[in-house]
Design an enzyme around this catalytic site. Structure first.
Site, mmCIF file in Angstrom:
data_model
loop_
_atom_site.group_PDB
_atom_site.id
_atom_site.type_symbol
_atom_site.label_atom_id
_atom_site.label_comp_id
_atom_site.label_asym_id
_atom_site.label_seq_id
_atom_site.Cartn_x
_atom_site.Cartn_y
_atom_site.Cartn_z
ATOM 1 N N TYR A 316 2.303 56.839 24.662
ATOM 2 C CA TYR A 316 3.269 57.651 23.929
ATOM 3 C C TYR A 316 2.665 58.061 22.588
ATOM 4 O O TYR A 316 2.214 57.222 21.808
ATOM 5 C CB TYR A 316 4.554 56.850 23.727
ATOM 6 N N CYS A 317 2.639 59.376 22.311
ATOM 7 C CA CYS A 317 2.165 59.913 21.046
ATOM 8 C C CYS A 317 0.735 59.431 20.770
ATOM 9 O O CYS A 317 -0.144 59.624 21.592
ATOM 10 C CB CYS A 317 3.141 59.527 19.933
ATOM 11 N N LEU A 318 0.469 58.787 19.623
ATOM 12 C CA LEU A 318 -0.876 58.313 19.329
ATOM 13 C C LEU A 318 -1.358 57.320 20.377
ATOM 14 O O LEU A 318 -2.558 57.228 20.653
ATOM 15 C CB LEU A 318 -0.919 57.630 17.955
#
Length: 580
Positions: A316-318
Protein backbone atom coordinates in the site's frame (compact mmCIF):
# COMPACT_ATOMS: atom_id res chain seq x y z
CA UNK A 1 22.59 -5.34 10.59
CA UNK A 2 23.80 -5.40 7.01
CA UNK A 3 26.00 -2.49 5.89
CA UNK A 4 23.97 -0.61 3.34
CA UNK A 5 26.40 2.18 2.59
CA UNK A 6 27.13 0.94 -0.93
CA UNK A 7 23.54 1.27 -2.03
CA UNK A 8 22.83 4.61 -0.41
CA UNK A 9 21.55 7.33 -2.67
CA UNK A 10 22.75 10.29 -0.58
CA UNK A 11 25.11 12.88 -1.99
CA UNK A 12 26.95 13.01 1.33
CA UNK A 13 29.12 10.00 0.60
CA UNK A 14 32.25 11.97 -0.35
CA UNK A 15 31.93 15.18 1.63
CA UNK A 16 33.94 16.15 4.70
CA UNK A 17 31.59 15.38 7.57
CA UNK A 18 33.79 17.29 10.03
CA UNK A 19 32.85 20.52 8.25
CA UNK A 20 29.13 19.74 7.98
CA UNK A 21 27.96 21.59 11.15
CA UNK A 22 29.67 24.81 9.98
CA UNK A 23 28.35 24.47 6.43
CA UNK A 24 24.81 23.66 7.47
CA UNK A 25 24.31 25.79 10.57
CA UNK A 26 22.77 28.76 8.75
CA UNK A 27 20.65 26.60 6.46
CA UNK A 28 19.36 24.56 9.40
CA UNK A 29 18.23 27.71 11.19
CA UNK A 30 16.57 28.90 8.00
CA UNK A 31 14.74 25.60 7.48
CA UNK A 32 13.37 25.70 11.02
CA UNK A 33 12.13 29.25 10.43
CA UNK A 34 10.43 28.29 7.14
CA UNK A 35 9.34 24.85 8.43
CA UNK A 36 11.18 23.12 5.59
CA UNK A 37 10.02 25.45 2.82
CA UNK A 38 12.72 26.39 0.28
CA UNK A 39 12.67 30.20 -0.16
CA UNK A 40 15.38 30.13 -2.85
CA UNK A 41 13.37 27.70 -4.97
CA UNK A 42 10.24 29.85 -4.58
CA UNK A 43 12.10 33.04 -5.48
CA UNK A 44 13.68 31.37 -8.52
CA UNK A 45 10.27 30.21 -9.71
CA UNK A 46 8.72 33.67 -9.26
CA UNK A 47 11.62 35.36 -11.05
CA UNK A 48 11.36 32.87 -13.92
CA UNK A 49 7.66 33.61 -14.26
CA UNK A 50 8.08 37.40 -14.02
CA UNK A 51 10.89 37.53 -16.58
CA UNK A 52 9.05 35.37 -19.10
CA UNK A 53 5.87 37.37 -18.61
CA UNK A 54 7.81 40.61 -19.14
CA UNK A 55 9.13 39.20 -22.42
CA UNK A 56 5.69 38.13 -23.67
CA UNK A 57 3.71 41.20 -24.88
CA UNK A 58 1.00 38.98 -26.37
CA UNK A 59 0.41 37.40 -22.95
CA UNK A 60 0.32 40.84 -21.35
CA UNK A 61 -2.29 42.02 -23.83
CA UNK A 62 -4.41 38.93 -23.21
CA UNK A 63 -4.22 39.59 -19.47
CA UNK A 64 -5.29 43.19 -19.95
CA UNK A 65 -8.22 41.95 -22.00
CA UNK A 66 -9.05 39.34 -19.33
CA UNK A 67 -8.97 41.97 -16.58
CA UNK A 68 -11.25 44.22 -18.60
CA UNK A 69 -13.71 41.40 -19.29
CA UNK A 70 -13.80 40.33 -15.63
CA UNK A 71 -14.26 43.92 -14.42
CA UNK A 72 -17.06 44.55 -16.89
CA UNK A 73 -18.82 41.28 -15.98
CA UNK A 74 -18.61 42.07 -12.26
CA UNK A 75 -19.83 45.64 -12.75
CA UNK A 76 -22.82 44.47 -14.76
CA UNK A 77 -23.65 41.92 -12.06
CA UNK A 78 -23.47 44.53 -9.28
CA UNK A 79 -25.48 47.16 -11.19
CA UNK A 80 -28.17 44.54 -11.80
CA UNK A 81 -28.52 44.17 -8.02
CA UNK A 82 -26.64 40.86 -7.70
CA UNK A 83 -29.52 38.71 -9.01
CA UNK A 84 -29.98 35.38 -7.25
CA UNK A 85 -29.72 33.42 -10.46
CA UNK A 86 -26.79 31.13 -11.32
CA UNK A 87 -27.23 32.01 -14.99
CA UNK A 88 -26.70 35.70 -14.19
CA UNK A 89 -23.51 35.14 -12.19
CA UNK A 90 -20.32 36.10 -14.08
CA UNK A 91 -18.47 33.02 -12.86
CA UNK A 92 -19.24 29.77 -11.08
CA UNK A 93 -17.00 28.26 -8.39
CA UNK A 94 -14.77 25.40 -9.48
CA UNK A 95 -15.99 21.87 -8.87
CA UNK A 96 -15.71 21.02 -5.19
CA UNK A 97 -15.35 24.65 -4.05
CA UNK A 98 -17.90 25.04 -1.26
CA UNK A 99 -16.68 28.33 0.24
CA UNK A 100 -19.65 30.31 -1.12
CA UNK A 101 -22.33 27.63 -1.23
CA UNK A 102 -24.54 29.00 1.56
CA UNK A 103 -27.74 30.89 0.75
CA UNK A 104 -26.44 34.13 2.26
CA UNK A 105 -23.67 34.27 -0.34
CA UNK A 106 -26.29 34.60 -3.10
CA UNK A 107 -27.53 37.95 -1.76
CA UNK A 108 -26.02 41.44 -1.95
CA UNK A 109 -23.55 42.64 -0.85
CA UNK A 110 -21.93 39.26 -0.17
CA UNK A 111 -22.72 37.95 -3.65
CA UNK A 112 -20.68 40.86 -5.03
CA UNK A 113 -17.77 39.97 -2.74
CA UNK A 114 -17.89 36.30 -3.70
CA UNK A 115 -18.13 36.97 -7.43
CA UNK A 116 -15.39 39.60 -7.28
CA UNK A 117 -13.07 37.21 -5.51
CA UNK A 118 -13.76 34.33 -7.91
CA UNK A 119 -13.10 36.61 -10.89
CA UNK A 120 -9.84 37.79 -9.30
CA UNK A 121 -8.87 34.18 -8.68
CA UNK A 122 -9.69 33.41 -12.30
CA UNK A 123 -7.44 36.28 -13.44
CA UNK A 124 -4.59 34.99 -11.25
CA UNK A 125 -4.95 31.56 -12.89
CA UNK A 126 -4.61 33.14 -16.33
CA UNK A 127 -1.68 35.29 -15.24
CA UNK A 128 0.32 32.31 -14.01
CA UNK A 129 -0.65 29.80 -16.72
CA UNK A 130 0.59 29.32 -20.28
CA UNK A 131 3.32 31.98 -20.08
CA UNK A 132 5.50 31.46 -23.19
CA UNK A 133 8.87 29.92 -22.34
CA UNK A 134 7.99 29.08 -18.73
CA UNK A 135 8.87 25.50 -17.83
CA UNK A 136 5.89 23.21 -17.15
CA UNK A 137 7.09 22.67 -13.57
CA UNK A 138 7.27 26.43 -12.86
CA UNK A 139 3.98 26.97 -14.67
CA UNK A 140 2.16 24.47 -12.45
CA UNK A 141 3.93 25.68 -9.31
CA UNK A 142 3.20 29.36 -9.97
CA UNK A 143 -0.47 28.63 -10.60
CA UNK A 144 -0.57 26.61 -7.39
CA UNK A 145 1.22 29.35 -5.42
CA UNK A 146 -1.14 32.00 -6.75
CA UNK A 147 -4.11 29.85 -5.73
CA UNK A 148 -2.70 29.47 -2.21
CA UNK A 149 -2.11 33.21 -1.85
CA UNK A 150 -5.56 34.05 -3.19
CA UNK A 151 -7.18 31.43 -0.97
CA UNK A 152 -5.76 33.10 2.13
CA UNK A 153 -7.65 36.31 1.29
CA UNK A 154 -11.00 34.79 0.38
CA UNK A 155 -13.88 36.86 1.89
CA UNK A 156 -15.13 33.68 3.58
CA UNK A 157 -12.04 33.75 5.84
CA UNK A 158 -12.91 37.02 7.60
CA UNK A 159 -15.64 37.87 10.06
CA UNK A 160 -16.82 41.13 8.49
CA UNK A 161 -17.10 39.64 4.98
CA UNK A 162 -18.59 36.27 5.91
CA UNK A 163 -22.39 36.48 6.20
CA UNK A 164 -22.66 33.13 7.95
CA UNK A 165 -20.14 34.18 10.62
CA UNK A 166 -21.86 37.54 11.10
CA UNK A 167 -25.26 35.88 11.47
CA UNK A 168 -23.85 33.37 13.95
CA UNK A 169 -22.24 36.17 15.97
CA UNK A 170 -25.53 38.06 16.25
CA UNK A 171 -27.47 34.89 17.02
CA UNK A 172 -25.13 33.74 19.80
CA UNK A 173 -24.19 37.25 21.01
CA UNK A 174 -20.52 36.56 20.29
CA UNK A 175 -20.32 33.17 21.96
CA UNK A 176 -19.06 31.67 18.69
CA UNK A 177 -16.08 34.05 18.71
CA UNK A 178 -15.35 33.22 22.33
CA UNK A 179 -15.36 29.50 21.51
CA UNK A 180 -13.28 30.15 18.40
CA UNK A 181 -10.72 32.12 20.39
CA UNK A 182 -10.36 29.29 22.89
CA UNK A 183 -9.92 26.81 20.02
CA UNK A 184 -7.30 29.06 18.41
CA UNK A 185 -5.37 29.24 21.69
CA UNK A 186 -5.41 25.44 22.03
CA UNK A 187 -4.22 25.00 18.45
CA UNK A 188 -1.49 27.60 18.89
CA UNK A 189 -0.19 25.93 22.03
CA UNK A 190 -0.15 22.57 20.29
CA UNK A 191 1.60 24.05 17.23
CA UNK A 192 4.32 25.70 19.32
CA UNK A 193 4.79 22.64 21.52
CA UNK A 194 3.57 24.37 24.67
CA UNK A 195 0.70 21.98 25.18
CA UNK A 196 0.77 19.29 22.51
CA UNK A 197 -2.56 17.51 22.51
CA UNK A 198 -2.60 13.75 22.04
CA UNK A 199 -6.05 12.21 21.77
CA UNK A 200 -6.39 8.96 23.70
CA UNK A 201 -5.38 5.97 21.60
CA UNK A 202 -8.17 3.76 20.34
CA UNK A 203 -5.75 1.16 18.97
CA UNK A 204 -6.56 -2.29 20.31
CA UNK A 205 -9.90 -1.03 21.66
CA UNK A 206 -12.11 -0.29 18.66
CA UNK A 207 -9.36 0.06 16.03
CA UNK A 208 -6.92 -2.66 14.96
CA UNK A 209 -8.88 -5.31 16.82
CA UNK A 210 -8.48 -8.27 14.45
CA UNK A 211 -7.18 -11.17 16.52
CA UNK A 212 -3.59 -12.22 15.91
CA UNK A 213 -0.06 -12.53 17.27
CA UNK A 214 3.22 -10.73 16.70
CA UNK A 215 5.32 -13.59 15.34
CA UNK A 216 8.50 -11.75 14.31
CA UNK A 217 10.22 -8.57 15.45
CA UNK A 218 13.10 -6.74 13.81
CA UNK A 219 14.36 -3.30 14.74
CA UNK A 220 12.13 -1.74 12.07
CA UNK A 221 8.98 -3.85 12.07
CA UNK A 222 6.77 -6.32 13.86
CA UNK A 223 5.13 -9.05 11.79
CA UNK A 224 1.56 -9.84 12.82
CA UNK A 225 -0.10 -13.14 11.89
CA UNK A 226 -3.90 -13.03 12.08
CA UNK A 227 -6.10 -15.85 13.25
CA UNK A 228 -8.10 -17.60 10.52
CA UNK A 229 -11.85 -17.09 10.54
CA UNK A 230 -12.64 -20.02 8.22
CA UNK A 231 -12.11 -23.75 8.64
CA UNK A 232 -9.95 -23.96 5.54
CA UNK A 233 -7.65 -21.45 3.86
CA UNK A 234 -5.67 -21.13 0.67
CA UNK A 235 -2.13 -22.50 1.19
CA UNK A 236 -0.58 -19.28 -0.10
CA UNK A 237 -0.48 -16.70 2.72
CA UNK A 238 -0.84 -12.95 2.10
CA UNK A 239 1.92 -10.57 3.24
CA UNK A 240 0.77 -6.94 3.49
CA UNK A 241 3.46 -4.24 3.34
CA UNK A 242 1.91 -0.93 4.50
CA UNK A 243 3.48 2.50 4.10
CA UNK A 244 5.81 3.57 6.89
CA UNK A 245 4.55 7.13 6.60
CA UNK A 246 1.54 6.18 8.78
CA UNK A 247 0.55 3.39 11.17
CA UNK A 248 -0.33 0.03 9.59
CA UNK A 249 -3.90 -0.19 10.86
CA UNK A 250 -5.32 1.85 7.98
CA UNK A 251 -5.93 -1.68 6.67
CA UNK A 252 -7.42 -2.88 9.96
CA UNK A 253 -9.61 -0.03 11.17
CA UNK A 254 -13.06 -0.94 12.46
CA UNK A 255 -14.21 -4.53 11.94
CA UNK A 256 -16.72 -3.49 9.26
CA UNK A 257 -14.11 -1.81 7.02
CA UNK A 258 -11.05 -3.87 7.87
CA UNK A 259 -9.14 -5.26 4.88
CA UNK A 260 -7.60 -7.82 7.21
CA UNK A 261 -10.98 -9.03 8.46
CA UNK A 262 -12.34 -9.25 4.91
CA UNK A 263 -9.37 -11.27 3.65
CA UNK A 264 -9.49 -13.75 6.53
CA UNK A 265 -13.25 -14.16 6.01
CA UNK A 266 -12.52 -15.09 2.38
CA UNK A 267 -10.22 -17.91 3.44
CA UNK A 268 -6.75 -16.33 3.38
CA UNK A 269 -3.98 -16.46 5.96
CA UNK A 270 -2.90 -12.84 6.47
CA UNK A 271 0.40 -11.44 7.72
CA UNK A 272 0.81 -7.70 8.26
CA UNK A 273 3.93 -5.63 8.88
CA UNK A 274 3.74 -2.94 11.58
CA UNK A 275 6.55 -0.40 11.17
CA UNK A 276 8.48 1.08 14.08
CA UNK A 277 8.18 4.82 14.73
CA UNK A 278 11.84 5.87 14.32
CA UNK A 279 13.69 8.47 16.37
CA UNK A 280 17.00 10.33 16.10
CA UNK A 281 18.98 7.14 16.81
CA UNK A 282 17.64 5.69 13.54
CA UNK A 283 18.87 8.58 11.39
CA UNK A 284 21.29 6.42 9.37
CA UNK A 285 18.77 3.73 8.43
CA UNK A 286 18.09 3.75 4.69
CA UNK A 287 15.88 2.15 2.07
CA UNK A 288 18.07 -0.96 2.06
CA UNK A 289 17.46 -1.41 5.79
CA UNK A 290 13.70 -1.13 5.29
CA UNK A 291 13.90 -3.74 2.53
CA UNK A 292 16.10 -6.11 4.54
CA UNK A 293 14.28 -5.83 7.87
CA UNK A 294 10.85 -5.51 6.26
CA UNK A 295 9.63 -7.59 3.29
CA UNK A 296 12.71 -9.81 3.12
CA UNK A 297 12.67 -10.74 6.80
CA UNK A 298 8.90 -11.24 6.73
CA UNK A 299 9.00 -13.43 3.63
CA UNK A 300 11.77 -15.59 5.08
CA UNK A 301 9.78 -16.10 8.28
CA UNK A 302 6.51 -16.92 6.52
CA UNK A 303 8.00 -19.45 4.11
CA UNK A 304 10.15 -21.09 6.79
CA UNK A 305 7.50 -21.35 9.48
CA UNK A 306 4.39 -22.13 7.40
CA UNK A 307 6.25 -24.21 4.76
CA UNK A 308 4.42 -22.17 2.12
CA UNK A 309 6.08 -22.31 -1.28
CA UNK A 310 4.36 -19.15 -2.53
CA UNK A 311 3.17 -15.92 -0.90
CA UNK A 312 0.87 -13.19 -2.21
CA UNK A 313 2.49 -9.78 -1.75
CA UNK A 314 0.28 -6.73 -1.11
CA UNK A 315 1.77 -3.25 -0.87
CA UNK A 316 0.00 0.00 0.00
CA UNK A 317 1.38 3.41 -1.07
CA UNK A 318 5.11 3.55 -0.16
CA UNK A 319 4.82 -0.07 0.95
CA UNK A 320 3.85 -0.96 -2.61
CA UNK A 321 6.95 0.78 -3.95
CA UNK A 322 9.11 -1.19 -1.50
CA UNK A 323 7.31 -4.43 -2.41
CA UNK A 324 8.00 -3.72 -6.11
CA UNK A 325 11.69 -3.32 -5.31
CA UNK A 326 11.63 -6.62 -3.42
CA UNK A 327 9.81 -8.36 -6.28
CA UNK A 328 12.28 -7.01 -8.86
CA UNK A 329 15.29 -8.11 -6.82
CA UNK A 330 13.75 -11.56 -6.27
CA UNK A 331 13.07 -11.93 -10.00
CA UNK A 332 16.66 -10.90 -10.76
CA UNK A 333 18.02 -13.45 -8.30
CA UNK A 334 15.75 -16.34 -9.35
CA UNK A 335 13.68 -16.26 -6.13
CA UNK A 336 10.16 -17.41 -7.10
CA UNK A 337 8.43 -17.29 -3.70
CA UNK A 338 5.97 -14.56 -4.72
CA UNK A 339 2.74 -15.89 -6.22
CA UNK A 340 1.34 -12.46 -7.11
CA UNK A 341 1.74 -8.78 -6.33
CA UNK A 342 -1.02 -6.31 -5.46
CA UNK A 343 -0.24 -2.60 -5.51
CA UNK A 344 -2.75 -0.38 -3.70
CA UNK A 345 -2.36 3.26 -4.77
CA UNK A 346 1.36 2.60 -5.14
CA UNK A 347 3.68 4.25 -7.65
CA UNK A 348 6.62 2.62 -9.40
CA UNK A 349 7.22 5.33 -12.00
CA UNK A 350 7.44 8.87 -10.61
CA UNK A 351 7.79 10.78 -13.87
CA UNK A 352 4.21 12.07 -13.52
CA UNK A 353 3.59 11.85 -9.80
CA UNK A 354 0.99 14.60 -9.76
CA UNK A 355 0.65 17.65 -7.53
CA UNK A 356 3.17 16.36 -4.99
CA UNK A 357 5.92 17.03 -7.55
CA UNK A 358 5.37 20.75 -6.99
CA UNK A 359 6.90 20.28 -3.54
CA UNK A 360 9.81 18.08 -4.59
CA UNK A 361 12.79 19.58 -6.40
CA UNK A 362 16.51 19.78 -5.75
CA UNK A 363 16.17 22.89 -3.60
CA UNK A 364 13.33 21.42 -1.53
CA UNK A 365 15.10 18.09 -0.97
CA UNK A 366 18.33 19.85 -0.03
CA UNK A 367 16.43 21.97 2.48
CA UNK A 368 14.76 18.90 3.95
CA UNK A 369 18.13 17.18 4.24
CA UNK A 370 19.41 20.16 6.24
CA UNK A 371 16.36 20.01 8.47
CA UNK A 372 16.64 16.24 8.97
CA UNK A 373 20.38 16.49 9.67
CA UNK A 374 19.63 18.54 12.78
CA UNK A 375 16.78 16.26 13.93
CA UNK A 376 17.75 12.84 12.60
CA UNK A 377 14.27 12.38 11.15
CA UNK A 378 11.38 14.17 9.48
CA UNK A 379 8.42 14.94 11.69
CA UNK A 380 5.04 13.90 10.35
CA UNK A 381 3.69 17.43 10.82
CA UNK A 382 6.49 18.80 8.63
CA UNK A 383 5.54 16.35 5.91
CA UNK A 384 1.76 16.51 6.21
CA UNK A 385 1.72 20.26 5.57
CA UNK A 386 2.42 19.56 1.88
CA UNK A 387 -0.58 17.22 1.69
CA UNK A 388 -2.79 19.82 3.38
CA UNK A 389 -1.68 22.53 0.96
CA UNK A 390 -2.85 20.44 -2.00
CA UNK A 391 -6.39 20.73 -0.59
CA UNK A 392 -6.05 23.93 1.42
CA UNK A 393 -9.66 25.06 0.92
CA UNK A 394 -10.97 21.85 2.51
CA UNK A 395 -8.23 21.04 5.01
CA UNK A 396 -7.04 24.46 6.18
CA UNK A 397 -9.32 27.45 5.47
CA UNK A 398 -12.69 25.75 5.82
CA UNK A 399 -11.62 24.27 9.15
CA UNK A 400 -10.45 27.69 10.38
CA UNK A 401 -13.76 29.27 9.38
CA UNK A 402 -15.77 26.49 10.97
CA UNK A 403 -13.74 26.44 14.20
CA UNK A 404 -12.57 30.03 14.76
CA UNK A 405 -15.36 32.12 13.19
CA UNK A 406 -18.42 29.92 13.58
CA UNK A 407 -17.20 28.47 16.87
CA UNK A 408 -18.36 24.97 15.97
CA UNK A 409 -17.01 22.01 17.87
CA UNK A 410 -14.65 19.73 16.03
CA UNK A 411 -16.57 16.86 14.43
CA UNK A 412 -16.51 13.56 16.24
CA UNK A 413 -13.37 11.66 15.30
CA UNK A 414 -14.22 8.63 13.17
CA UNK A 415 -11.87 5.72 12.67
CA UNK A 416 -10.17 7.16 9.58
CA UNK A 417 -9.63 10.53 11.29
CA UNK A 418 -8.16 8.80 14.35
CA UNK A 419 -5.75 6.88 12.15
CA UNK A 420 -4.80 10.03 10.23
CA UNK A 421 -3.88 11.77 13.49
CA UNK A 422 -1.66 8.86 14.54
CA UNK A 423 1.32 9.73 12.36
CA UNK A 424 4.96 8.61 12.32
CA UNK A 425 8.40 10.01 11.70
CA UNK A 426 10.83 8.99 8.95
CA UNK A 427 14.60 8.47 9.30
CA UNK A 428 16.73 11.14 7.64
CA UNK A 429 18.70 8.81 5.39
CA UNK A 430 15.74 6.75 4.26
CA UNK A 431 13.61 9.76 3.39
CA UNK A 432 16.43 11.47 1.53
CA UNK A 433 17.09 8.30 -0.49
CA UNK A 434 13.42 7.89 -1.24
CA UNK A 435 12.97 11.48 -2.47
CA UNK A 436 16.16 11.46 -4.53
CA UNK A 437 16.04 7.98 -6.00
CA UNK A 438 12.32 7.90 -6.67
CA UNK A 439 10.94 11.42 -7.17
CA UNK A 440 14.00 13.28 -8.44
CA UNK A 441 15.86 10.56 -10.38
CA UNK A 442 13.07 7.99 -11.02
CA UNK A 443 15.72 5.28 -10.61
CA UNK A 444 13.33 2.36 -10.13
CA UNK A 445 11.39 2.89 -13.37
CA UNK A 446 14.55 3.49 -15.39
CA UNK A 447 16.44 0.41 -14.13
CA UNK A 448 19.04 2.31 -12.10
CA UNK A 449 17.89 1.43 -8.59
CA UNK A 450 20.49 -0.78 -6.87
CA UNK A 451 19.79 -3.61 -4.45
CA UNK A 452 22.79 -5.41 -2.93
CA UNK A 453 25.08 -3.42 -5.17
CA UNK A 454 23.39 -4.34 -8.46
CA UNK A 455 20.58 -2.65 -10.38
CA UNK A 456 17.10 -4.19 -10.48
CA UNK A 457 14.55 -3.92 -13.25
CA UNK A 458 10.79 -4.10 -12.98
CA UNK A 459 10.83 -5.74 -16.42
CA UNK A 460 12.08 -8.91 -14.74
CA UNK A 461 8.76 -9.28 -12.89
CA UNK A 462 6.64 -12.03 -14.44
CA UNK A 463 4.13 -12.75 -11.67
CA UNK A 464 0.49 -11.59 -12.04
CA UNK A 465 -0.11 -8.03 -10.81
CA UNK A 466 -3.28 -6.45 -9.45
CA UNK A 467 -3.11 -2.66 -9.37
CA UNK A 468 -5.57 -0.28 -7.71
CA UNK A 469 -5.88 3.42 -8.45
CA UNK A 470 -8.37 5.90 -7.01
CA UNK A 471 -10.06 8.60 -9.07
CA UNK A 472 -9.32 11.63 -6.86
CA UNK A 473 -5.93 10.62 -5.46
CA UNK A 474 -3.71 13.68 -4.88
CA UNK A 475 -0.81 11.62 -3.51
CA UNK A 476 -0.56 8.80 -6.06
CA UNK A 477 -2.62 9.86 -9.13
CA UNK A 478 -4.20 6.86 -10.78
CA UNK A 479 -2.58 7.54 -14.14
CA UNK A 480 0.79 7.40 -12.39
CA UNK A 481 -0.13 4.14 -10.64
CA UNK A 482 -1.29 2.83 -14.04
CA UNK A 483 2.29 3.02 -15.36
CA UNK A 484 2.98 -0.43 -13.89
CA UNK A 485 1.47 -1.75 -17.14
CA UNK A 486 4.46 -0.55 -19.17
CA UNK A 487 7.19 -1.39 -16.68
CA UNK A 488 7.07 -5.18 -16.45
CA UNK A 489 6.42 -8.37 -18.37
CA UNK A 490 3.37 -9.32 -16.33
CA UNK A 491 -0.35 -9.71 -16.76
CA UNK A 492 -1.86 -6.69 -15.02
CA UNK A 493 -5.40 -6.54 -13.69
CA UNK A 494 -6.12 -2.93 -12.88
CA UNK A 495 -9.01 -1.56 -10.85
CA UNK A 496 -9.99 2.10 -10.72
CA UNK A 497 -12.31 3.03 -7.87
CA UNK A 498 -13.93 6.28 -6.84
CA UNK A 499 -12.62 8.05 -3.78
CA UNK A 500 -9.23 9.36 -2.71
CA UNK A 501 -5.93 7.85 -1.61
CA UNK A 502 -7.36 6.33 1.58
CA UNK A 503 -11.14 6.31 1.20
CA UNK A 504 -10.92 4.71 -2.24
CA UNK A 505 -8.91 1.80 -0.88
CA UNK A 506 -11.23 1.42 2.12
CA UNK A 507 -14.18 0.53 -0.06
CA UNK A 508 -15.77 -2.37 1.78
CA UNK A 509 -18.85 -4.16 0.41
CA UNK A 510 -21.97 -2.24 1.40
CA UNK A 511 -20.24 1.13 1.33
CA UNK A 512 -22.65 3.64 -0.19
CA UNK A 513 -22.01 5.34 -3.52
CA UNK A 514 -19.06 3.19 -4.53
CA UNK A 515 -18.20 2.11 -8.05
CA UNK A 516 -15.16 0.78 -9.87
CA UNK A 517 -13.78 -0.36 -13.21
CA UNK A 518 -11.57 -3.41 -13.68
CA UNK A 519 -9.82 -4.82 -16.72
CA UNK A 520 -6.98 -7.27 -17.32
CA UNK A 521 -4.20 -6.55 -19.80
CA UNK A 522 -2.10 -9.57 -20.77
CA UNK A 523 1.61 -9.18 -21.30
CA UNK A 524 1.20 -9.99 -24.99
CA UNK A 525 -1.71 -7.56 -25.48
CA UNK A 526 -1.27 -4.20 -27.14
CA UNK A 527 -0.40 -1.39 -24.79
CA UNK A 528 -3.27 0.77 -23.58
CA UNK A 529 -3.00 4.38 -22.54
CA UNK A 530 -4.93 5.31 -19.38
CA UNK A 531 -7.60 6.96 -21.52
CA UNK A 532 -7.86 3.86 -23.76
CA UNK A 533 -8.17 1.69 -20.67
CA UNK A 534 -10.87 3.97 -19.28
CA UNK A 535 -12.95 3.46 -22.42
CA UNK A 536 -12.39 -0.31 -22.37
CA UNK A 537 -13.01 -1.12 -18.70
CA UNK A 538 -16.68 -1.42 -17.80
CA UNK A 539 -18.17 0.36 -14.80
CA UNK A 540 -19.48 -1.77 -11.93
CA UNK A 541 -21.38 -0.61 -8.86
CA UNK A 542 -20.20 -1.45 -5.36
CA UNK A 543 -16.87 -2.41 -3.83
CA UNK A 544 -13.81 -3.58 -5.75
CA UNK A 545 -12.83 -5.93 -2.88
CA UNK A 546 -14.81 -8.96 -4.14
CA UNK A 547 -13.20 -8.64 -7.59
CA UNK A 548 -9.78 -8.55 -5.92
CA UNK A 549 -10.32 -11.58 -3.70
CA UNK A 550 -11.76 -13.49 -6.65
CA UNK A 551 -8.58 -12.67 -8.56
CA UNK A 552 -6.46 -13.74 -5.58
CA UNK A 553 -8.37 -17.01 -5.49
CA UNK A 554 -7.53 -17.76 -9.13
CA UNK A 555 -3.83 -17.31 -8.27
CA UNK A 556 -4.10 -19.68 -5.28
CA UNK A 557 -4.30 -23.43 -4.66
CA UNK A 558 -7.25 -25.35 -3.26
CA UNK A 559 -8.06 -24.60 0.35
CA UNK A 560 -6.66 -26.76 3.15
CA UNK A 561 -6.34 -26.65 6.93
CA UNK A 562 -4.89 -23.34 8.13
CA UNK A 563 -1.27 -23.20 9.35
CA UNK A 564 -0.55 -22.87 13.05
CA UNK A 565 0.62 -19.62 14.60
CA UNK A 566 4.28 -19.17 13.77
CA UNK A 567 5.28 -17.38 16.97
CA UNK A 568 3.91 -15.56 20.02
CA UNK A 569 5.89 -12.47 20.98
CA UNK A 570 2.75 -10.54 21.95
CA UNK A 571 -0.89 -10.18 21.02
CA UNK A 572 -1.88 -8.02 18.06
CA UNK A 573 -1.73 -5.09 17.52
CA UNK A 574 1.75 -5.35 19.03
CA UNK A 575 4.05 -2.78 20.60
CA UNK A 576 5.49 -0.78 17.68
CA UNK A 577 2.10 0.66 16.74
CA UNK A 578 1.86 2.18 20.22
CA UNK A 579 5.12 4.13 19.91
CA UNK A 580 4.74 7.92 19.81
Amino acid sequence: MKDTGKTAGLRTADHDESREPDNRALRQKLTKFTRGGPPISTMTMMNDWALHLAAAPDKQLSLMKKAQENWFAWSQFVMAGCPDDPEASPIAPQKGDRRFSGEAWAKAPFAALAQGFLLAENFADHATSDVPGLTPAHDASMTFLARQLMGAFAPSNFLMTNPEALSKTIETRGENLQNGGAAFLRDWQALTGQDALHPPSRVGKDLAVSRGKVVLRTHLMELIQYEPTTDKVHPEPILIVPAWIMKYYILDLSPENSVVRYLTDQGFTVFMMSWRNPDAADADLGMADYLEQGPRAALDHICTKTKAKKVHGVGYCLGGTLLSIAAASMARDGDDRLASMTLLAAQTDFSEAGELMMFINESQVSFLEDLMASQGYLEATQMMSAFQMMRSNDLIWSRMVRTYLLGDDEPAMNDLMAWNADSTRMPARMHSEYLRQMFLNNDLATGRYAVDGHAVSLRDIRIPVFGVGTETDHIAPWKSVFKIHALGHADVTFALTNGGHNAGVLSEPGHKRRHFRVYTTRDQDRALTPDDWLETAKMSEGSWWPAWTKWLGTQSSEKALPPKMTGDLSDAPGTYVMME
